[in-house]
Structure formats: structure tokens, C-alpha cells
Design a protein around this motif. Structure first.
Motif, PDB file in Angstrom:
ATOM      1  N   LYS A 321      51.305  40.286  47.761  1.00 41.68           N
ATOM      2  CA  LYS A 321      51.199  39.596  49.043  1.00 41.68           C
ATOM      3  C   LYS A 321      51.900  40.382  50.156  1.00 41.68           C
ATOM      4  CE  LYS A 321      51.394  35.243  46.459  1.00 41.68           C
ATOM      5  NZ  LYS A 321      52.205  34.045  46.195  1.00 41.68           N
ATOM      6  N   THR A 322      51.631  40.003  51.388  1.00 38.87           N
ATOM      7  CA  THR A 322      52.232  40.653  52.548  1.00 38.87           C
ATOM      8  C   THR A 322      53.758  40.586  52.512  1.00 38.87           C
ATOM      9  OG1 THR A 322      50.297  39.992  53.841  1.00 38.87           O
ATOM     10  CG2 THR A 322      52.203  40.730  55.083  1.00 38.87           C
ATOM     11  N   ASN A 323      54.300  39.460  51.971  1.00 37.59           N
ATOM     12  CA  ASN A 323      55.760  39.300  51.911  1.00 37.59           C
ATOM     13  C   ASN A 323      56.397  39.998  50.713  1.00 37.59           C
ATOM     14  OD1 ASN A 323      55.051  37.711  49.758  1.00 37.59           O
ATOM     15  ND2 ASN A 323      55.823  35.791  50.604  1.00 37.59           N
ATOM     16  N   GLY A 324      55.583  40.736  49.965  1.00 35.99           N
ATOM     17  CA  GLY A 324      56.111  41.457  48.809  1.00 35.99           C
ATOM     18  C   GLY A 324      56.042  40.694  47.503  1.00 35.99           C
ATOM     19  N   GLY A 325      55.654  39.421  47.563  1.00 39.83           N
ATOM     20  CA  GLY A 325      55.508  38.639  46.332  1.00 39.83           C
ATOM     21  C   GLY A 325      54.238  39.022  45.586  1.00 39.83           C
ATOM     22  N   TYR A 326      54.244  38.753  44.295  1.00 36.74           N
ATOM     23  CA  TYR A 326      53.093  39.120  43.464  1.00 36.74           C
ATOM     24  C   TYR A 326      52.157  37.923  43.289  1.00 36.74           C
ATOM     25  CZ  TYR A 326      56.064  43.093  42.304  1.00 36.74           C
ATOM     26  OH  TYR A 326      56.863  44.212  42.387  1.00 36.74           O
ATOM     27  N   GLY A 327      50.860  38.184  43.348  1.00 34.96           N
ATOM     28  CA  GLY A 327      49.872  37.142  43.103  1.00 34.96           C
ATOM     29  C   GLY A 327      49.598  36.996  41.606  1.00 34.96           C
ATOM     30  N   TYR A 328      48.835  35.951  41.262  1.00 38.21           N
ATOM     31  CA  TYR A 328      48.457  35.749  39.857  1.00 38.21           C
ATOM     32  C   TYR A 328      47.756  36.986  39.298  1.00 38.21           C
ATOM     33  CZ  TYR A 328      49.462  30.734  40.229  1.00 38.21           C
ATOM     34  OH  TYR A 328      50.083  29.521  40.386  1.00 38.21           O
ATOM     35  N   ALA A 329      47.027  37.686  40.173  1.00 41.94           N
ATOM     36  CA  ALA A 329      46.261  38.846  39.707  1.00 41.94           C
ATOM     37  C   ALA A 329      47.167  39.918  39.127  1.00 41.94           C
ATOM     38  CB  ALA A 329      45.434  39.419  40.856  1.00 41.94           C
ATOM     39  N   ALA A 330      48.336  40.133  39.742  1.00 44.75           N
ATOM     40  CA  ALA A 330      49.256  41.164  39.241  1.00 44.75           C
ATOM     41  C   ALA A 330      49.705  40.820  37.821  1.00 44.75           C
ATOM     42  CB  ALA A 330      50.465  41.279  40.166  1.00 44.75           C
ATOM     43  N   THR A 331      49.990  39.534  37.585  1.00 42.22           N
ATOM     44  CA  THR A 331      50.403  39.102  36.243  1.00 42.22           C
ATOM     45  C   THR A 331      49.251  39.235  35.253  1.00 42.22           C
ATOM     46  OG1 THR A 331      51.914  37.515  37.262  1.00 42.22           O
ATOM     47  CG2 THR A 331      51.427  37.212  34.945  1.00 42.22           C
ATOM     48  N   ASP A 332      48.057  38.799  35.661  1.00 39.83           N
ATOM     49  CA  ASP A 332      46.904  38.868  34.750  1.00 39.83           C
ATOM     50  C   ASP A 332      46.537  40.315  34.415  1.00 39.83           C
ATOM     51  OD1 ASP A 332      46.590  36.125  34.489  1.00 39.83           O
ATOM     52  OD2 ASP A 332      45.297  35.968  36.244  1.00 39.83           O
TER      53      ASP A 332
END
Length: 593
Positions: A321-332
Motif C-alpha cells: 500500500k501507499t502507506n507501506g503496509g502490505y496487502g493480502y496479495a503480498a501474504t498470498d
């Protein structure tokens, strides 16, 4: 000789004989498929000659005669008739049916002659994915039930199966929960000192509601909670310890629900979102360096030509994400890397709601572009539909809330126990047996209603229908099994024994031919991830058994001893097939019902 005590089906033996006869009679045709199928005109019909006749510009009936003449003399075929434009109607010999079934019954490994796939691989199945600190609801049912059945079926057919429960154990809500726990020590202690799953969920619910109320009303607490998320993601020791407390408390609850579902869920198989934290940054780096993902408005995204929004613009898969957080996609995507590179899986099977199909389509395509899903590795979403109420709308309580899974299971067992109790006196069941059978019938009813429907379809949750003794229900199948056990107990000195020399009545032949299809059905179910086809086979088997009972008395004093033994043999093999098939669906078969 087939390995593992496997027994070729009558259909596969006949198919091979026909293919050999086609080659011998029509050498110019090359390899030809006889197009064999079951028929209501005979046991089987072969339709492949018509296409061959067109190809060879010959008379199909004459070609059919040549093929018939080329078939080997033996004990498999009783009668073969050329029908219409070259169709072959084939009736098998009674002896062949009984001898094949006898070989199945005698399988030393107890597999009913079902082969172990010689080219089995390794499959990781991702199923039963509850969320930490949240109650399981009816929406969690299908992933658990379908996934558990596929684990059992694939393992039985020889696949090396790795189970994975990708639980939701990470995210911003844990900042709120952990901060509340820091400011309210002891909040996770069970009231009254109980340690069962219900107490665990009650405690988690209490903490969640209290922390949410504070989060919504106190801006300072909200700020502290957000700081706690940062501490959690940074690996702060105290924060991680408190987070682990929520995970452990939730597992107590998860296991209590899965126990009610009569499902085994093992701790080592629970690898949640947090299990891939250490891989996320590297996953993003690889995607960006290889050009698979690009920066868009500060976020790391993957774009697809065929995925567009209502405005016609491409909709991306957001990895970071723009704020540096990871989306579900990164985990998957990190999970895919782990499952392929570390676990060495060649198949990844995701038992996930159909509403997430677009997400997984994009995740799988991204993994292919990155080279993580290469040649010889496939990823499949076993998508499932929604559980509906009797009104055809998504299943809710009268108050419009999501139905708790435990409440649903408890009600199913209560209804089933009432059904069992009605017949208990006639069968002579003790109170303990009534309670146990009520649980098996109730949970079996819930599972079967789910598994007898094609996974991708929605289905109506109707407990009255599910626990009915009539129709396509697990109770009908369980009753069929128990009825056979009753006959075997009443048989006295008579023992089940195959008698190939006997002529079979029509109902005996139909039952025998259906029994012989068990292995082929399992192979098809495993290949297509379609447990509903196994449920359909078992229902048809019980229906054939009902017809058999109506037309062929088993223990009649008018029967010759060898007829009694042969019929006992048929019903005993039917019981073993029902028992094995139901077990693969995760459903128990009580001995008395």
C-alpha cells in the motif's frame, strides 16, 4: 499384476478388449477409442465404430461385425449385439461380475481394489481459515467441510497432502486488542476458570467489544492502538507475547468447533498470515526488480489487461500500500513461494469462497509472471458458493445477524438426536448410543448437504430436509449401512461368500455393476476436485440397495444356501463401500440406527 492389490474395473477391462479388437479388425484406423458408456439397453454401449466408419469410408454395421469377431473368447462378455448404425450393446457375464467383486472384497489392503495413483504428487490444500479473536460463522462451514473431504480423498488415492489453515492472525485490529490488554491486565482470563472453547470465545468476544467501544470513543486510546500496530509489525517482544495470547486463546476455540465438526485440525498445519511476515519485503522486492509489479500513486501494483473497473481503467492487484503496509496479495504470494520452493508442492489447492475468485486469478497470474508457478506446478481455486436460508437469501438469524457455526451444529445434532430417539426403542439403543448416533447423524447431515451440492453452487440450509430418512440425505445412506449390519447379525451360521456360478437377478446385477465403479468414481473425484460426485455415487448405491431388498430376499428360508451366501456377500461389500465412501466425505456410519 496390478500393484497395491488394485482390481481393474469391468469397464476398464472391457474398454481394453474393445480397443484391441478395433486395432486387430481395423489396422488402418490406428489407435481408436471405442467410446464405451453405460447403457439402459444393455450393461454397456460402444459408440466409436460410427466415427471410424466415416473416417474409413466403410459400412458401420459391417465394421461392427468385424470388431465383434475380433473380440477374445472368454468369460467377460455374455452377449454382444450390433444395433442401429454400428453401435455395440454389450452384456457382461454374471460370473465376471461376481469374480471381480470377489477380488475387490479380498483386497489384502482393505482398499476394495481401488488403486493408488502411480504418478501421485504433492498437494498443499489451503482450507478452514477462521480469524483469530473472531467467532466462526456459517460462512466458515463450506471451506472446512469441502477441504477436509478433499484431504481424505486425495490421500486415499495416493497423493502426498500437506494441510494448511491460513488463519487471519495479523492486521490492524490486533493493535486495538493488545493495547486494551496492556491497559487491562488479566482481561483474557476466563470467568469461572473454564478452559473450554465456549469460554475462550466468550472471553475473546468480551475483550473485542470492550476494546472496540474504547477505540471508537477515546481518541487517545485510538492513537495508542495505532502505535501498537507499528510495535507489532516491528517485532516488539512484549507486543508479540500478548498477540500470541490472543492466538492461543483462539486456537482453543477453533479446536472445539472443529471437534464438533468431527474434523482433525493439527497445530502444525495452522500457518496463518503471520507465518509469512519475514518473506513479505523480499516478495515485493523480487516483483519490483523483475518488473512484474510497478509503482502507481505510491503503491506497488500488478496490472492485467483483462481486469478493468466500471470506468474502463485497469484494476490492479495491490501488493504494497501507499502507506507501506502490505496487502493480502503480498501474504498470498509469499505463501505460494513457500509452498512451491520449500514444501516442493506441485499442486496448490485453495478451498475459498467464489467471491474471492478475481483476487486469486490475479494472485496466480502474478506468481506465474514471477516464475513461482512454473512448468509442472498448478494453482487451483476450489471455489464454493453461499449457504442460503430456506428463503433463498444468505443465511442469517431472525435479527439479521450472521449465524454462529456452533449454534448451527448444535441445532443439527439436537434435531438428529430426536430422529434417532424415535426409532431407538425398536432398535434397542441405549441412551449413550442415542446421544452418539445423534451426533453422527446431525454432523453427517450438515456435511452431506454441503458435499452433495456442486461446490460452486449456492445451497439452501434446511435442517428438516437434512435429517430426513427419505431422499438424498446422509441419514438415508447411514440407515442403509445400519440395515445391512442388522441383516449380517441375523444371518446366524450363514456367512458372506461369493458364488460366481450362480445366475444373478436384475437387481443383483445392477448393484454389482455399481459397486464395481467405486474406484473409477474416486479417480474422477480426485482429478476434478468434485466431492459431490462421490456423494451422488453413494446415494445411487443406496438406491440400488433399496431395489435389491425389494426384489431379492437375503435370508429367506426358500433360498438355497449358496444364494443366501452370495446375497450376504453382495450386501456386505455394499456396506464396506458405503462405509469407505462416507469416511472419505468425513461422515460416520453407525452400526445400529
Amino acid at each position: 499384476m496390478p500393484e497395491h492389490g488394485s482390481v481393474p474395473s469391468l469397464a476398464s477391462t472391457l474398454q481394453q478388449q474393445l480397443a484391441d479388437a478395433l486395432t486387430a479388425a481395423l489396422p488402418d484406423a490406428g489407435t481408436a477409442d471405442p467410446l464405451l458408456r453405460r447403457s439402459d439397453r444393455a450393461d454397456f454401449q460402444a459408440n466409436g465404430i460410427l466415427a471410424l466408419a466415416k473416417k474409413l469410408k466403410g459400412n458401420p454395421r459391417e465394421l461392427a461385425g468385424q470388431v465383434t469377431a475380433a473380440l477374445p473368447a472368454g468369460e467377460l462378455i455374455k452377449d454382444i449385439e450390433v444395433s442401429g448404425p454400428g453401435f455395440l450393446n454389450i452384456t457382461l457375464a454374471d460370473r465376471a461380475i461376481v469374480e471381480t467383486l470377489a477380488a475387490r472384497a479380498a483386497d489384502p489392503e482393505g482398499r476394495l481394489g481401488v488403486p493408488v495413483a502411480p504418478d501421485a504428487g504433492k498437494t498443499v490444500i489451503d482450507y478452514a481459515q477462521p480469524n483469530v479473536a473472531k467467532e466462526m460463522h456459517v460462512g466458515h462451514l463450506r471451506s472446512a467441510v469441502i477441504g477436509d473431504a478433499m484431504v481424505r480423498i486425495l490421500e486415499f488415492t495416493g497423493e502426498d497432502v500437506v494441510r494448511r489453515h491460513h488463519i487471519g492472525d495479523w492486521g490492524t485490529q490486533f493493535g486495538m486488542l493488545i493495547q486494551y490488554l496492556i491497559e487491562h491486565p488479566g482481561a483474557l482470563k476466563h470467568e469461572g476458570g473454564a478452559s473450554d472453547g465456549e469460554a475462550a470465545m466468550s472471553t475473546l468476544n468480551r475483550v473485542y467489544k470492550a476494546s472496540r467501544a474504547l477505540f471508537d470513543s477515546d481518541e487517545e486510546f485510538k492513537a495508542r492502538s495505532r502505535d501498537r500496530v507499528v510495535a507489532l509489525q516491528a517485532g516488539d517482544a512484549e507486543t508479540l507475547e500478548l498477540w500470541q495470547g490472543f492466538v492461543d486463546e483462539s486456537k482453543i476455540y477453533f479446536h472445539s468447533v472443529f471437534d464438533k465438526l468431527d474434523m482433525e485440525v493439527r497445530d502444525p498445519d495452522i500457518v496463518g498470515e503471520s507465518g509469512y511476515n519475514d518473506m513479505l519485503e523480499e516478495t515485493c522486492r523480487i516483483l519490483e526488480e523483475t518488473g512484474v509489479a510497478v509503482r502507481s500513486e505510491g503503491a506497488l501494483c500488478v496490472f492485467f489487461d483483462d481486469v478493468k473497473g466500471p470506468d474502463g481503467n485497469k484494476v490492479p492487484l495491490i501488493v504494497k500500500k501507499t502507506n507501506g503496509g502490505y496487502g493480502y496479495a503480498a501474504t498470498d504470494l509469499s505463501a505460494i513461494r513457500n509452498r512451491v520452493q520449500d514444501l516442493k508442492a506441485d499442486t496448490l489447492l485453495y478451498v475459498v469462497d467464489a467471491r474471492q475468485s478475481l483476487h486469486f486469478k490475479m494472485v496466480f497470474e502474478t506468481a506465474r509472471r514471477a516464475g513461482w508457478l512454473g512448468d509442472g506446478v498448478k494453482a487451483v481455486q476450489l471455489a464454493f458458493g453461499t449457504v442460503l436460508g430456506k428463503d433463498g437469501k444468505p443465511f442469517k438469524t431472525r435479527e439479521g445477524e450472521t449465524v454462529r457455526l456452533e449454534d448451527l451444529l448444535d441445532e443439527a445434532v439436537e434435531r438428529a438426536t430426536a430422529v434417532v430417539r424415535e426409532k431407538a426403542e425398536k432398535v434397542g439403543l441405549s441412551e449413550d448410543e442415542i446421544v452418539e448416533n445423534g451426533r453422527y447423524v446431525g454432523i453427517g447431515a450438515v456435511k452431506y448437504a454441503d458435499l452433495s451440492t456442486s461446490a460452486v453452487r449456492d445451497y439452501k440450509f434446511d435442517l428438516d430436509q437434512m435429517v430426513s430418512l427419505n431422499g438424498d440425505t446422509s441419514v438415508y445412506l447411514q440407515y442403509a449401512y445400519a440395515r445391512i449390519q442388522s441383516i449380517l447379525r441375523k444371518a446366524g451360521d450363514a456367512v458372506p461368500a461369493a458364488h460366481p456360478e450362480l445366475a444373478l437377478a436384475p437387481a443383483e446385477r445392477a448393484l454389482g455393476l455399481h459397486l464395481d465403479q467405486f474406484g473409477e468414481v474416486l479417480s474422477e473425484v480426485a482429478a476434478g476436485y468434485e466431492p459431490h460426485k462421490l456423494a451422488a455415487y453413494l446415494y445411487q448405491l443406496a438406491s440400488h440397495l433399496t431395489t435389491f431388498y425389494d426384489q431379492c430376499q437375503v435370508l429367506s428360508p426358500d433360498n438355497a444356501p449358496e444364494v443366501v451366501e452370495n446375497r450376504l456377500f453382495l450386501v456386505e461389500l455394499t456396506a464396506r463401500t458405503l462405509h469407505q465412501g462416507m469416511a472419505l466425505l468425513g461422515i460416520r456410519t453407525p452400526e445400529r440406527l
